[in-house]
Write a protein that holds these residues in place. Sequence first.
Motif, PDB file in Angstrom:
ATOM      1  N   VAL A   1      -6.605  13.250   3.726  1.00 40.79           N
ATOM      2  CA  VAL A   1      -5.633  14.126   4.387  1.00 40.79           C
ATOM      3  C   VAL A   1      -5.422  15.396   3.573  1.00 40.79           C
ATOM      4  O   VAL A   1      -5.352  16.508   4.130  1.00 40.79           O
ATOM      5  CB  VAL A   1      -4.300  13.380   4.594  1.00 40.79           C
ATOM      6  N   VAL A   2      -5.321  15.258   2.256  1.00 43.87           N
ATOM      7  CA  VAL A   2      -5.117  16.432   1.400  1.00 43.87           C
ATOM      8  C   VAL A   2      -6.307  17.370   1.494  1.00 43.87           C
ATOM      9  O   VAL A   2      -6.145  18.602   1.568  1.00 43.87           O
ATOM     10  CB  VAL A   2      -4.884  15.994  -0.060  1.00 43.87           C
ATOM     11  N   VAL A   3      -7.523  16.830   1.505  1.00 43.01           N
ATOM     12  CA  VAL A   3      -8.717  17.670   1.587  1.00 43.01           C
ATOM     13  C   VAL A   3      -8.756  18.429   2.909  1.00 43.01           C
ATOM     14  O   VAL A   3      -8.994  19.645   2.950  1.00 43.01           O
ATOM     15  CB  VAL A   3      -9.988  16.811   1.426  1.00 43.01           C
TER      16      VAL A   3
ATOM     17  N   VAL B   1      -3.701  18.363  -6.778  1.00 44.45           N
ATOM     18  CA  VAL B   1      -3.264  17.153  -6.079  1.00 44.45           C
ATOM     19  C   VAL B   1      -4.461  16.283  -5.725  1.00 44.45           C
ATOM     20  O   VAL B   1      -4.443  15.062  -5.922  1.00 44.45           O
ATOM     21  CB  VAL B   1      -2.467  17.527  -4.811  1.00 44.45           C
ATOM     22  N   MET B   2      -5.509  16.898  -5.223  1.00 41.98           N
ATOM     23  CA  MET B   2      -6.689  16.149  -4.814  1.00 41.98           C
ATOM     24  C   MET B   2      -7.342  15.436  -6.009  1.00 41.98           C
ATOM     25  O   MET B   2      -7.696  14.264  -5.935  1.00 41.98           O
ATOM     26  CB  MET B   2      -7.697  17.085  -4.155  1.00 41.98           C
ATOM     27  N   TRP B   3      -7.477  16.146  -7.122  1.00 44.06           N
ATOM     28  CA  TRP B   3      -8.085  15.540  -8.303  1.00 44.06           C
ATOM     29  C   TRP B   3      -7.220  14.418  -8.874  1.00 44.06           C
ATOM     30  O   TRP B   3      -7.734  13.411  -9.354  1.00 44.06           O
ATOM     31  CB  TRP B   3      -8.336  16.606  -9.366  1.00 44.06           C
ATOM     32  N   SER B   4      -5.912  14.591  -8.837  1.00 45.61           N
ATOM     33  CA  SER B   4      -5.024  13.556  -9.349  1.00 45.61           C
ATOM     34  C   SER B   4      -5.091  12.291  -8.498  1.00 45.61           C
ATOM     35  O   SER B   4      -5.070  11.175  -9.029  1.00 45.61           O
ATOM     36  CB  SER B   4      -3.590  14.078  -9.403  1.00 45.61           C
ATOM     37  N   LEU B   5      -5.166  12.438  -7.183  1.00 42.92           N
ATOM     38  CA  LEU B   5      -5.248  11.272  -6.303  1.00 42.92           C
ATOM     39  C   LEU B   5      -6.506  10.465  -6.558  1.00 42.92           C
ATOM     40  O   LEU B   5      -6.535   9.252  -6.326  1.00 42.92           O
ATOM     41  CB  LEU B   5      -5.213  11.716  -4.837  1.00 42.92           C
ATOM     42  N   GLN B   6      -7.553  11.120  -7.052  1.00 43.69           N
ATOM     43  CA  GLN B   6      -8.812  10.442  -7.301  1.00 43.69           C
ATOM     44  C   GLN B   6      -8.920   9.892  -8.725  1.00 43.69           C
ATOM     45  O   GLN B   6      -9.921   9.236  -9.053  1.00 43.69           O
ATOM     46  CB  GLN B   6      -9.973  11.406  -7.041  1.00 43.69           C
ATOM     47  N   ASP B   7      -7.928  10.146  -9.553  1.00 41.66           N
ATOM     48  CA  ASP B   7      -8.004   9.732 -10.954  1.00 41.66           C
ATOM     49  C   ASP B   7      -7.780   8.226 -11.087  1.00 41.66           C
ATOM     50  O   ASP B   7      -6.742   7.693 -10.690  1.00 41.66           O
ATOM     51  CB  ASP B   7      -6.958  10.484 -11.777  1.00 41.66           C
TER      52      ASP B   7
ATOM     53  N   ILE C   1       0.828  -1.206   0.000  1.00 34.93           N
ATOM     54  CA  ILE C   1       0.000   0.000   0.000  1.00 34.93           C
ATOM     55  C   ILE C   1       0.861   1.254   0.000  1.00 34.93           C
ATOM     56  O   ILE C   1       0.481   2.292  -0.536  1.00 34.93           O
ATOM     57  CB  ILE C   1      -0.960  -0.027   1.198  1.00 34.93           C
ATOM     58  N   TRP C   2       2.081   1.136   0.582  1.00 37.28           N
ATOM     59  CA  TRP C   2       2.986   2.282   0.581  1.00 37.28           C
ATOM     60  C   TRP C   2       3.458   2.602  -0.833  1.00 37.28           C
ATOM     61  O   TRP C   2       3.679   3.766  -1.172  1.00 37.28           O
ATOM     62  CB  TRP C   2       4.179   2.006   1.487  1.00 37.28           C
ATOM     63  N   ARG C   3       3.607   1.603  -1.663  1.00 36.95           N
ATOM     64  CA  ARG C   3       4.007   1.826  -3.054  1.00 36.95           C
ATOM     65  C   ARG C   3       2.907   2.567  -3.819  1.00 36.95           C
ATOM     66  O   ARG C   3       3.195   3.446  -4.633  1.00 36.95           O
ATOM     67  CB  ARG C   3       4.296   0.491  -3.736  1.00 36.95           C
ATOM     68  N   THR C   4       1.663   2.210  -3.551  1.00 38.22           N
ATOM     69  CA  THR C   4       0.559   2.907  -4.222  1.00 38.22           C
ATOM     70  C   THR C   4       0.500   4.366  -3.779  1.00 38.22           C
ATOM     71  O   THR C   4       0.208   5.257  -4.590  1.00 38.22           O
ATOM     72  CB  THR C   4      -0.781   2.216  -3.932  1.00 38.22           C
ATOM     73  N   TYR C   5       0.777   4.631  -2.487  1.00 35.60           N
ATOM     74  CA  TYR C   5       0.832   6.016  -2.021  1.00 35.60           C
ATOM     75  C   TYR C   5       1.917   6.789  -2.764  1.00 35.60           C
ATOM     76  O   TYR C   5       1.692   7.914  -3.218  1.00 35.60           O
ATOM     77  CB  TYR C   5       1.151   6.061  -0.521  1.00 35.60           C
ATOM     78  N   TRP C   6       3.090   6.209  -2.863  1.00 36.26           N
ATOM     79  CA  TRP C   6       4.212   6.871  -3.534  1.00 36.26           C
ATOM     80  C   TRP C   6       3.877   7.181  -4.985  1.00 36.26           C
ATOM     81  O   TRP C   6       4.095   8.299  -5.469  1.00 36.26           O
ATOM     82  CB  TRP C   6       5.456   5.999  -3.436  1.00 36.26           C
ATOM     83  N   ASN C   7       3.370   6.188  -5.705  1.00 34.48           N
ATOM     84  CA  ASN C   7       3.020   6.390  -7.113  1.00 34.48           C
ATOM     85  C   ASN C   7       1.989   7.506  -7.268  1.00 34.48           C
ATOM     86  O   ASN C   7       2.097   8.360  -8.170  1.00 34.48           O
ATOM     87  CB  ASN C   7       2.470   5.097  -7.716  1.00 34.48           C
ATOM     88  N   SER C   8       0.982   7.510  -6.409  1.00 35.59           N
ATOM     89  CA  SER C   8      -0.082   8.507  -6.513  1.00 35.59           C
ATOM     90  C   SER C   8       0.443   9.912  -6.264  1.00 35.59           C
ATOM     91  O   SER C   8       0.105  10.853  -6.996  1.00 35.59           O
ATOM     92  CB  SER C   8      -1.202   8.191  -5.519  1.00 35.59           C
ATOM     93  N   PHE C   9       1.289  10.075  -5.258  1.00 36.56           N
ATOM     94  CA  PHE C   9       1.772  11.412  -4.926  1.00 36.56           C
ATOM     95  C   PHE C   9       2.802  11.915  -5.941  1.00 36.56           C
ATOM     96  O   PHE C   9       2.871  13.125  -6.191  1.00 36.56           O
ATOM     97  CB  PHE C   9       2.355  11.432  -3.513  1.00 36.56           C
ATOM     98  N   VAL C  10       3.586  11.029  -6.522  1.00 35.17           N
ATOM     99  CA  VAL C  10       4.519  11.469  -7.565  1.00 35.17           C
ATOM    100  C   VAL C  10       3.748  12.049  -8.746  1.00 35.17           C
ATOM    101  O   VAL C  10       4.060  13.143  -9.256  1.00 35.17           O
ATOM    102  CB  VAL C  10       5.410  10.291  -8.023  1.00 35.17           C
ATOM    103  N   ILE C  11       2.728  11.339  -9.196  1.00 32.49           N
ATOM    104  CA  ILE C  11       1.902  11.839 -10.304  1.00 32.49           C
ATOM    105  C   ILE C  11       1.178  13.117  -9.904  1.00 32.49           C
ATOM    106  O   ILE C  11       1.096  14.077 -10.680  1.00 32.49           O
ATOM    107  CB  ILE C  11       0.886  10.762 -10.735  1.00 32.49           C
ATOM    108  N   ALA C  12       0.648  13.148  -8.673  1.00 33.59           N
ATOM    109  CA  ALA C  12      -0.123  14.308  -8.230  1.00 33.59           C
ATOM    110  C   ALA C  12       0.734  15.569  -8.185  1.00 33.59           C
ATOM    111  O   ALA C  12       0.295  16.648  -8.613  1.00 33.59           O
ATOM    112  CB  ALA C  12      -0.727  14.029  -6.855  1.00 33.59           C
ATOM    113  N   PHE C  13       1.968  15.464  -7.694  1.00 36.66           N
ATOM    114  CA  PHE C  13       2.820  16.652  -7.608  1.00 36.66           C
ATOM    115  C   PHE C  13       3.329  17.081  -8.985  1.00 36.66           C
ATOM    116  O   PHE C  13       3.516  18.288  -9.241  1.00 36.66           O
ATOM    117  CB  PHE C  13       3.975  16.403  -6.645  1.00 36.66           C
TER     118      PHE C  13
END
Length: 287
Positions: A267-269, A211-217, A74-86
């Motif tokens: 958390v971002v929201v 960031v919020m919209w990207s995390l939900q994509d 699950i930590w890998r999915t967090y990392w991938n999501s935040f890299v794309i989001a930023f």
Amino acid sequence: MRLRNKPMIGSKSGHFTDYLYRSRTDRWIMAALLIIMSLFWIVPILAAVDRALVFNGWRNFQDVIFGDIGGITIWRTYWNSFVIAFMHAGLVVGVSSLAGYGFAKFDFRGKEVMYYVTLVFLAVPATSILVPLFYITRELGLRDTFLGVALPEAALTLPFGVLLMRNFAETIPNAFIEAASIDRASHFRIYKDVFLPMSRPALLSLGTLSVMWSLQDFLFPSLLFTEREKTTAAQAVLRFKEYLGATPDDIGRYNASLVLLAVPALVVVIWGLRFITRGLAAGGIKE
């Protein structure tokens, strides 16, 4: 006997009392509506947590946090999501701030036409560009890359970003720009040292929303990622379903993973809500 003086109808004190009464009533009504609306959000969250605790209790969360599901942590999915989001947020904030400054402070032929053509793309749905997007990213060698997902996300967010930044830029008095010009500052210097510092509320708002919209994509990562290691948190909702759900123990772990996968966006929201409110309100008034 002492009589209490009552305000006459139409007097100032009477109007003030009526206003206070209406204001207090409005506050109670608004508070009741907010409580009712919050229940619609809290009840599903509590239900998800309750289902995540079936059979093994909190151990379900421990298994998801410290283990892997189908070779994905699950930590890998967090990392991938935040890299794309930023990456997405950086592209949107950078391009939108430049465009907003140019549309608000420069005069050139066709400016309004270009601006409204940009706004037209607010109505373009993501599903309408899937086929050309697939072939373009493949030809450019951007499949299975974070940039390949961040670019189309940014392209769809940019019209909103341009709208927000231009509206905010128009609230900045031209006197600041003229004073900097008199001091022989270049346009880039004015943009960097005058416009950007004064636009901080709008920039923070736009960055947080991006960031919020990207995390939900879910759509673009599912289309462009074939490698399991690139799975994002939004994708993992479906990926984890393939490996969990066959046994009662797996059902609890799957629901625990759903709760944990929602944490980054939540958390971002919560963290960015104040910036979103300030940024949207700051560009809503023109002097």
